[in-house]
Scaffold this active site. Structure first.
Site, short mmCIF file in Angstrom:
data_model
loop_
_atom_site.label_atom_id
_atom_site.label_comp_id
_atom_site.label_asym_id
_atom_site.label_seq_id
_atom_site.Cartn_x
_atom_site.Cartn_y
_atom_site.Cartn_z
N CYS A 1 0.83 -1.21 0.00
CA CYS A 1 0.00 0.00 0.00
C CYS A 1 0.87 1.27 0.00
O CYS A 1 1.45 1.62 1.03
CB CYS A 1 -0.90 -0.05 1.23
SG CYS A 1 -1.70 1.49 1.66
N CYS B 1 0.12 3.86 2.70
CA CYS B 1 0.57 3.38 4.02
C CYS B 1 2.03 3.74 4.25
O CYS B 1 2.41 4.16 5.33
CB CYS B 1 0.38 1.86 4.13
SG CYS B 1 -1.33 1.32 3.96
#
Length: 113
Positions: free
Chosen positions: A38, A41
């Site tokens: 991600c 993230c």
């Protein structure tokens, strides 16, 4: 057992350690539901690391890998990463989805801390 990531300084929690580390904590706990694949993230990780250091003694910041911990991820209906969930006294009190700046995140959490 919880593990602290030596690159971020954030504690990793799992399905097995979530209750002890997050739900039973005496301080508020900010959980980042994250995944290694991600990009947002990874963008918010330095922000969370700074907050963890600056708010030590007032707030605990941990990470939970959604791919490796499907039970907790499903229990809190996490569908997007990163999801940031603030817990106090064993209950989620605030949920935020998506990466954000440190200033914005602290503003969004300030009334709950």
């Amino acid at each position: 057992m919880t593990n602290t990531d030596t690159t971020t300084g954030l504690t990793a929690v799992s399905d097995a350690t979530f209750a002890r580390t997050v739900l039973d904590a005496s301080l508020p706990v900010l959980v980042e539901f994250t995944a290694h694949w991600c990009p947002p993230c990874r963008m918010i990780e330095p922000v969370l690391t700074e907050i963890a250091a600056e708010q030590s003694g007032r707030l605990t910041v941990v990470q939970l890998d959604v791919d490796a911990n499907p039970v907790t991820t499903a229990a809190y209906a996490v569908l997007s990463m990163p999801t940031l969930m603030l817990f106090r006294n064993g209950a989620p009190i605030r949920t935020l989805v998506g990466a954000r700046s440190k200033r914005r995140l602290m503003n969004e959490l300030s009334d709950a801390l």
